[in-house]
Design a protein around this motif. Structure first.
Motif, PDB file in Angstrom:
ATOM      1  N   SER A  10       0.828  -1.210   0.000  1.00 47.50           N
ATOM      2  CA  SER A  10       0.000   0.000   0.000  1.00 47.50           C
ATOM      3  C   SER A  10       0.859   1.255   0.000  1.00 47.50           C
ATOM      4  N   GLY A  26      -2.905  -2.558   6.675  1.00 47.49           N
ATOM      5  CA  GLY A  26      -4.291  -3.015   6.830  1.00 47.49           C
ATOM      6  C   GLY A  26      -4.403  -4.337   7.573  1.00 47.49           C
ATOM      7  N   GLN A  55      -7.211   0.608  -0.063  1.00 50.63           N
ATOM      8  CA  GLN A  55      -7.534  -0.595   0.690  1.00 50.63           C
ATOM      9  C   GLN A  55      -8.634  -0.314   1.719  1.00 50.63           C
ATOM     10  N   ASP A  59      -6.279  -1.831  -4.570  1.00 48.13           N
ATOM     11  CA  ASP A  59      -5.622  -2.362  -3.372  1.00 48.13           C
ATOM     12  C   ASP A  59      -6.636  -3.190  -2.585  1.00 48.13           C
TER      13      ASP A  59
END
Ligand SMILES: Nc1ncnc2c1ncn2[C@@H]1O[C@H](COP(=O)(O)OP(=O)(O)OP(=O)(O)O)[C@@H](O)[C@H]1O
Ligand SMILES: [Mg+2]
Length: 508
Positions: free
Chosen positions: A45, A402, A87, A166
């Motif tokens: 990311s 994440g 994301q 993402d």
């Protein structure tokens, strides 16, 4: 040979003392779908945010069509034709779907007047390619999977040449994901280049042309998908062989039959009715069913996040009066929400504060002062068990990747020392290695007598991890599958209202 659309050369990124990327390379060809793989915290990311102008690299070069560029802001990225679907869902909850979709597009058009009706019509046309969501609805009223689709639709309004996705399918249903894949194939046919990040190997192998692997913020390799196997990719991601994906199930000699949780005909008069099941000591009980079938609502009903008007919940034989979530936590029932950002973790607080927040009493001395040292020790222990990749327990959760945020959300529930944990999509966004780790931990907890209920849309997790599976359909339990009957087909049949294969045979 044609110049790649995008070339990343020698990019390094520091966040204070944390080195998220070290001297990475990456190239994207015109019209290819290029997968980027790596464990949680590998730097995927971070690199995407650099390409999309959200972050600036500490060192290194970015070239578009062979020309070196500086991408100073997201608007600059947009004008270079780069679009990013983040994301994490980051929509304005109080605005409509159309308004959220316009926000990106208006940045680009910069027209002094906005024809609201026309924009709404355009937004609806783009949305229709993905799903039947009315763009006049407020985002806050939509389930997570629809919100994810809004994020994707928003990027599609940009007409970009490079589209970065993402983990776009983390919160999507199977049908929605298929719809997205067909759009990706269309975009590719039109010469658009796509970077695709996912922890799901099956998706990567059906969709992508090439795959690049990162490990610990470093570039490892790039291959044509046709030259490698999923096992090869996983091995390069984790740097070792992952042999056993799921822990052993409950042995026949271990099943004591002792009831931990008994749910007896609960219903809320709207989203779920007549739900009964028993969770026995030692087992991991799975709950399957389509997204929107009422699984989440049932879990919320049990733990006081949603009131149930009928039925009872018993814990170790005692009927519980649960009117709020704090009643549930006091009784020893905790719930891991599927919506990590909405109710799972506090992004601004530290890892230690997040892990201890549900159980402050245990960490407070008689004078009411919080024992910071005990708080940090507790957090250290859980962060270690779940292999959270972090600079320290004092770091804010928002600085984690994440997948690592998801681990903190799990740790937060475990730290209470619960009797029963209801987990909604617990391993969403978690890489294969860490996932196996979490599954092992859940099995250990079940063995130690904690009741574990796992709601999962991932078939292999449901079948590989759980000892027994309940399938929910339209707010009711459509059927129960024991160890020998648990197959993908059986779950799908029940989830879609076809009944069990056995029942079908009887009918024939
Ligand atoms: N704002 C920030 N401040 C400090 N550290 C950060 C920040 N953003 C990212 N990091 C760190 O950079 C590293 C890479 O994170 P990144 O989000 O790029 O991982 P990822 O590969 O996308 O992982 P995941 O699969 O979990 O999404 C992690 O160790 C993370 O903690
Ligand atoms: Mg990430």
């Amino acid at each position: 040979m044609a110049e790649p659309v995008l070339t990343i050369h020698g990019v390094t990124k520091h966040f204070g003392a944390v080195k998220a990327l070290t001297d990475v390379d990456f190239t994207l060809e015109r019209g290819e779908v290029h997968a980027l793989c790596g464990e949680n915290g590998a730097g995927k990311s971070t690199l995407m945010n650099i390409i999309a102008g959200v972050l600036q690299p500490s060192e290194g070069e970015i070239r578009i069509d062979g020309k070196a560029v500086r991408i100073a802001s997201p608007a600059a990225a947009q004008s270079l034709g780069i679009g990013l679907v983040h994301q994490e869902i980051a929509l304005c909850p109080d605005a409509t779907v159309a308004e959220n979709m316009f926000m990106a597009a208006t940045n680009r058009r910069r027209t002094p007047f906005m024809n609201y009706r026309a924009l709404e019509r355009d937004a609806q046309a783009v949305m229709n390619r993905l799903a039947a969501i009315d763009v006049r609805r407020k985002v806050a009223d939509l389930p997570i999977s629809s919100q994810q689709l809004v994020e994707i639709a928003k990027a599609l309004t940009l007409d970009c040449r490079v589209l970065i996705l993402d983990e776009p399918t983390a919160a999507l249903t199977e049908t929605e994901a298929q719809q997205l894949f067909s759009i990706i194939r269309d975009l590719k046919a039109n010469g658009i280049s796509i970077i695709y990040i996912s922890h799901r190997m099956a998706e990567i192998f059906s969709l992508c042309d090439r795959v690049t692997v990162f490990r610990d913020g470093r570039y490892v390799c790039t291959d044509r998908i046709s030259d490698v196997t999923p096992d090869d990719v996983v091995r390069r991601m984790v740097g070792r062989e992952i042999t056993q994906l799921y822990p052993d199930k409950l042995g026949a000699d271990e099943a004591s039959g002792e009831k931990i949780l008994e749910v007896d005909r609960i219903g809320d008069g709207a989203r779920f009715q007549d739900v009964s099941f028993t969770l026995r000591k030692g087992e991991i009980l799975g709950i399957g069913g389509l997204i929107g079938s009422g699984r989440t609502e049932i879990a919320e009903g049990i733990c006081g996040l949603r009131s149930h008007t009928a039925g009872t919940v018993r814990l170790h034989g005692d009927t519980q009066k649960i009117r709020s979530y704090s009643d549930a936590v006091k009784a020893g029932i905790v719930y891991l929400s599927e919506d990590r950002k909405g109710s799972g973790v506090f992004l601004e607080l530290s890892i230690a504060q997040n892990i201890s927040v549900l159980d402050l009493k245990a960490l407070t001395n008689p004078a009411g002062l919080l024992n910071r040292r005990a708080e940090a020790a507790l957090a250290e222990e859980f962060a270690r068990r779940l292999a959270v990749r972090m600079s320290g327990v004092d770091a804010p959760v928002k600085s984690l990747s994440g997948g690592n945020q998801q681990k903190v959300a799990i740790a937060k529930q475990l730290a209470v020392g619960p009797k029963v944990i209801l987990m909604d999509e617990p391993t969403r966004g978690i890489d294969v290695g860490a996932k196996a780790e979490i599954h092992r931990l859940l099995r250990e907890l079940a063995r130690s007598g904690i009741g574990i209920v796992v709601i999962s849309s991932e078939m292999s997790e449901l079948l590989g991890l759980c000892d027994r599976v309940l399938v929910v359909r339209e707010g009711r339990i459509a059927g129960e599958l024991g160890e020998e009957e648990m197959t993908e087909e059986a779950v799908i049949r029940l989830a879609s209202g076809l009944g069990t294969a056995r029942a079908a045979n009887h009918a024939a």
